[in-house]
Design a protein around this motif. Structure first.
Motif, short mmCIF file in Angstrom:
data_model
loop_
_atom_site.label_atom_id
_atom_site.label_comp_id
_atom_site.label_asym_id
_atom_site.label_seq_id
_atom_site.Cartn_x
_atom_site.Cartn_y
_atom_site.Cartn_z
N VAL A 139 0.84 -1.20 0.00
CA VAL A 139 0.00 0.00 0.00
C VAL A 139 0.87 1.25 0.00
CG1 VAL A 139 -1.75 1.30 1.27
CG2 VAL A 139 -1.88 -1.19 1.18
N GLY A 140 1.89 1.25 0.86
CA GLY A 140 2.74 2.42 0.99
C GLY A 140 3.50 2.77 -0.27
N ARG A 141 3.75 1.77 -1.13
CA ARG A 141 4.46 2.06 -2.37
C ARG A 141 3.55 2.23 -3.57
NH1 ARG A 141 6.18 4.79 -5.00
NH2 ARG A 141 7.88 4.74 -6.49
N PHE A 142 2.47 1.45 -3.66
CA PHE A 142 1.72 1.38 -4.92
C PHE A 142 0.37 2.08 -4.91
CE2 PHE A 142 4.80 -2.07 -5.23
CZ PHE A 142 5.30 -1.85 -6.50
N GLN A 143 -0.08 2.62 -3.77
CA GLN A 143 -1.33 3.38 -3.84
C GLN A 143 -1.13 4.60 -4.73
OE1 GLN A 143 -2.60 5.49 -0.29
NE2 GLN A 143 -0.54 5.42 0.59
N ASN A 144 -2.20 5.03 -5.37
CA ASN A 144 -2.15 6.14 -6.31
C ASN A 144 -1.13 5.90 -7.42
OD1 ASN A 144 -3.37 8.67 -6.99
ND2 ASN A 144 -1.52 9.74 -6.34
N THR A 145 -1.00 4.61 -7.80
CA THR A 145 -0.06 4.18 -8.85
C THR A 145 1.37 4.63 -8.53
OG1 THR A 145 -1.93 4.44 -10.37
CG2 THR A 145 0.19 4.01 -11.37
N GLY A 146 1.70 4.65 -7.23
CA GLY A 146 3.05 4.99 -6.81
C GLY A 146 3.39 6.46 -6.91
N GLN A 147 2.41 7.29 -7.22
CA GLN A 147 2.66 8.72 -7.43
C GLN A 147 2.33 9.50 -6.16
OE1 GLN A 147 1.49 9.00 -12.14
NE2 GLN A 147 -0.11 8.43 -10.71
N VAL A 148 3.12 9.26 -5.13
CA VAL A 148 2.90 9.83 -3.80
C VAL A 148 4.24 10.33 -3.27
CG1 VAL A 148 1.98 9.43 -1.49
CG2 VAL A 148 1.06 8.13 -3.43
N CYS A 149 4.26 11.55 -2.75
CA CYS A 149 5.51 12.10 -2.21
C CYS A 149 6.02 11.26 -1.04
CB CYS A 149 5.29 13.54 -1.76
SG CYS A 149 4.91 14.69 -3.10
N ILE A 150 5.10 10.84 -0.16
CA ILE A 150 5.51 10.10 1.04
C ILE A 150 5.38 8.59 0.85
CG2 ILE A 150 5.07 11.97 2.67
CD1 ILE A 150 2.36 10.69 3.30
N ALA A 151 5.51 8.14 -0.39
CA ALA A 151 5.47 6.70 -0.66
C ALA A 151 6.73 6.01 -0.13
CB ALA A 151 5.34 6.45 -2.16
N ALA A 152 6.60 4.71 0.12
CA ALA A 152 7.74 3.90 0.59
C ALA A 152 8.62 3.55 -0.60
CB ALA A 152 7.22 2.62 1.27
N LYS A 153 9.47 4.47 -0.98
CA LYS A 153 10.22 4.31 -2.23
C LYS A 153 11.48 3.44 -2.07
CE LYS A 153 8.50 8.61 -4.25
NZ LYS A 153 7.93 9.37 -3.17
N ARG A 154 12.13 3.52 -0.90
CA ARG A 154 13.33 2.70 -0.66
C ARG A 154 13.03 1.73 0.47
NH1 ARG A 154 17.75 5.95 1.19
NH2 ARG A 154 16.15 7.37 2.01
N ILE A 155 12.82 0.47 0.14
CA ILE A 155 12.47 -0.54 1.14
C ILE A 155 13.75 -1.23 1.58
CG2 ILE A 155 11.10 -2.61 1.59
CD1 ILE A 155 9.17 -1.64 -0.61
N ILE A 156 14.12 -0.96 2.83
CA ILE A 156 15.41 -1.41 3.38
C ILE A 156 15.15 -2.56 4.34
CG2 ILE A 156 17.44 -0.69 4.69
CD1 ILE A 156 16.74 2.24 3.79
N ILE A 157 15.67 -3.74 4.02
CA ILE A 157 15.35 -4.96 4.77
C ILE A 157 16.60 -5.53 5.40
CG2 ILE A 157 14.13 -7.16 4.64
CD1 ILE A 157 13.79 -5.79 1.51
N GLU A 158 16.51 -5.90 6.67
CA GLU A 158 17.65 -6.53 7.33
C GLU A 158 17.97 -7.87 6.66
OE1 GLU A 158 19.38 -7.02 11.88
OE2 GLU A 158 17.31 -6.33 11.57
N LYS A 159 19.25 -8.14 6.50
CA LYS A 159 19.75 -9.23 5.66
C LYS A 159 19.14 -10.60 6.00
CE LYS A 159 24.11 -10.00 6.13
NZ LYS A 159 25.58 -9.78 5.99
N SER A 160 18.96 -10.89 7.27
CA SER A 160 18.52 -12.23 7.66
C SER A 160 17.10 -12.56 7.20
CB SER A 160 18.63 -12.41 9.18
OG SER A 160 17.78 -11.49 9.84
N ILE A 161 16.30 -11.57 6.89
CA ILE A 161 14.92 -11.83 6.45
C ILE A 161 14.67 -11.34 5.02
CG2 ILE A 161 13.95 -11.75 8.79
CD1 ILE A 161 12.93 -8.87 7.99
N ALA A 162 15.70 -10.88 4.34
CA ALA A 162 15.53 -10.22 3.04
C ALA A 162 14.86 -11.14 2.02
CB ALA A 162 16.88 -9.74 2.53
N LYS A 163 15.29 -12.38 1.92
CA LYS A 163 14.73 -13.28 0.91
C LYS A 163 13.28 -13.62 1.20
CE LYS A 163 18.20 -13.57 -1.84
NZ LYS A 163 18.08 -12.95 -3.20
N ARG A 164 12.94 -13.82 2.47
CA ARG A 164 11.55 -14.11 2.85
C ARG A 164 10.65 -12.93 2.51
NH1 ARG A 164 11.83 -14.94 8.89
NH2 ARG A 164 9.56 -15.06 8.70
N PHE A 165 11.11 -11.73 2.86
CA PHE A 165 10.32 -10.53 2.56
C PHE A 165 10.16 -10.39 1.04
CE2 PHE A 165 9.67 -6.16 1.46
CZ PHE A 165 8.81 -5.66 2.43
#
Length: 462
Positions: free
Chosen positions: A258-284
């Motif tokens: 939702v945070g990235r793709f609502q309004n077709t991603g055209q949102v100033c406060i969208a989740a543009k850089r999703i930073i994931i801790e290494k141990s769970i990165a593949k699962r996420f």
């Protein structure tokens, strides 16, 4: 751009590419007449009782709900917003009017000071007309979140809207007039960018508000500064969305979609850089790809559509170039990555993985349905990556450890941090950024006080 050589703003339907509206620019004399109406509106509105302004806000909430279908359809046709999201946007505007009608008068009451015997207080007086230069991505909410507290404060709101959503602008103007504001208190001006500086210089404009790109904000702020006029800027963002190893991955994935793709991603406060801790990165990554793949892209007038066409054809081309540049720099394509084969200005929901700080998709704002996945070694590294940006609008942080979350939030260089939730705007809290995301705040009491003269009144000081 949605302008022509004959002096008109043009609405091009992003689904069909056809022209659906043409709005001639105002002449110099028409702009002058509009600003004269604004000055007259200020003279009347600034001294009217606060109870009258509150009543108008409540009427405006009713008008918005009456016109919600027409407004949502106009937004779908002009900038491609899925109609279900357009209806939600209009309802949010109506609720905003009601919230400020209830809470706003207390914000404008005289504020006591620490001066002995209560002999001094601060009064919040209207400053004058606010020129608002606004974007197309939330053609109603972006305007209303500023206009409602500004108008409640006794100031006129002069809207210079994006040229591709002028139909939305005039629907709002009609609604405000139906709600009972005098002529000139909510005034739409339709002028080319070169004429905005003339409006800023005009003595009938007191202050300036801008939501838009860094380039536009910098230019307008320079003009406002030269005219010695205050401005509030809400500019670009490349918001970090941090997911730590102890986070609820299922909930984080839902929020990231939702945070990235609502309004077709055209949102100033969208989740543009999703930073994931290494141990769970593949699962996420696996769960995120599956969730994004399930989003329905199609006709924005279909209530089941989640991803519509991008608002402008030039912006789709720019987004595609950013994606291609990132792939050449070493990013891994997990999903999408191209213009859609659907008729219209569609771009496939796209996920880039293995993104690093030197890549385009990390450094620049990607304003469309593209998510960048970045792997962090640990929480400290995630924080470092989050702050490694010229932007500082908002951020999201996911972890089960509340104390850790508060510690990291205190070190995130952003205007807002959302812990175990995605970034959003709400009238109860301020919105605004730091660094190249701008300065000043909208919403809450800040949205009222930003455009008031905080006047000290000290009685009998001998």
């Amino acid at each position: 751009m949605n302008v022509d050589s004959m002096g008109a703003a043009i609405s091009l339907c992003p689904t069909s590419g056809e022209e659906i509206g043409r709005y001639s620019y105002q002449t110099a004399s028409q702009l002058d007449a509009a600003l004269t109406r604004v000055q007259k509106g200020f003279d009347e509105w600034s001294v009217i009782d606060i109870s009258v302004r509150v009543t108008v806000l409540l009427h405006m909430a009713d008008e918005l709900r009456k016109q919600a279908d027409a407004m949502a359809i106009m937004a779908a046709n002009e900038m491609g917003k899925p109609v279900a999201q357009g209806l939600a946007e209009v309802e949010k505007c109506a609720a905003l009017c009601e919230w400020y009608a209830e809470q706003g008068p207390k914000m404008l009451e005289p504020e006591p000071t620490l001066v002995e015997d209560n002999k001094a207080f601060v009064a919040y007086r209207p400053l004058g007309a606010v020129l608002a230069v606004m974007p197309w991505n939330f053609p109603f909410w972006q305007i209303m979140r500023g206009a409602v507290p500004i108008i409640l404060s006794g100031n006129p709101y002069v809207l210079k809207h994006a040229p591709n959503v002028m139909g939305c602008a005039y629907l709002l103007q009609d609604a405000w007039r139906q709600a009972g504001v005098p002529m000139g208190v909510f005034e739409v001006i339709n002028v080319p960018p070169a004429c905005v500086s003339k409006a800023i210089e005009d003595t009938r404009i007191a202050t300036v508000a801008v939501t838009g790109s860094v380039r536009a904000g910098s230019a307008i702020a320079s003009q406002a500064g030269a005219a010695l006029k205050k401005c509030v800027l809400e500019l670009g963002g490349s918001d970090p969305f941090i997911v730590l190893a102890d986070a609820d991955i299922e909930e984080a994935v839902k929020a990231a979609v939702v945070g990235r793709f609502q309004n077709t991603g055209q949102v100033c406060i969208a989740a543009k850089r999703i930073i994931i801790e290494k141990s769970i990165a593949k699962r996420f990554e696996k769960k995120f790809v599956a969730a994004v793949s399930a989003l329905k892209m199609g006709d924005p007038l279909d209530h089941t559509t989640y991803i519509g066409p991008m608002a402008r054809f030039d912006l789709r081309e720019e987004l595609h170039q950013q994606v291609q540049a990132s792939l050449k720099q070493g990013a891994k394509l997990l999903l999408g990555g191209n213009k859609s084969t659907l008729q219209g200005n569609y771009y496939e929901p796209t996920i880039l993985a293995d993104v690093t700080p030197e890549m385009t998709s990390f450094k620049e704002e990607l304003f469309g349905p593209v998510a960048s996945l970045i792997v962090a070694d640990d929480a400290a590294h995630a924080l470092e990556l989050a702050n490694n940006s010229e932007f500082g609008l908002s951020g999201s942080l996911w972890t089960a450890d509340v104390q850790k979350a508060k510690y990291l939030a205190s070190r995130m260089v952003t205007g807002a941090v959302f812990i175990n939730g995605y970034s959003a705007s709400d009238p109860r809290v301020p919105i605004g950024g730091v660094k190249k995301s701008g300065f000043g705040r909208e919403l809450s009491h800040f949205g009222v006080h930003e455009f008031c003269n905080a006047q000290t009144v000290w009685m009998d000081r001998r």
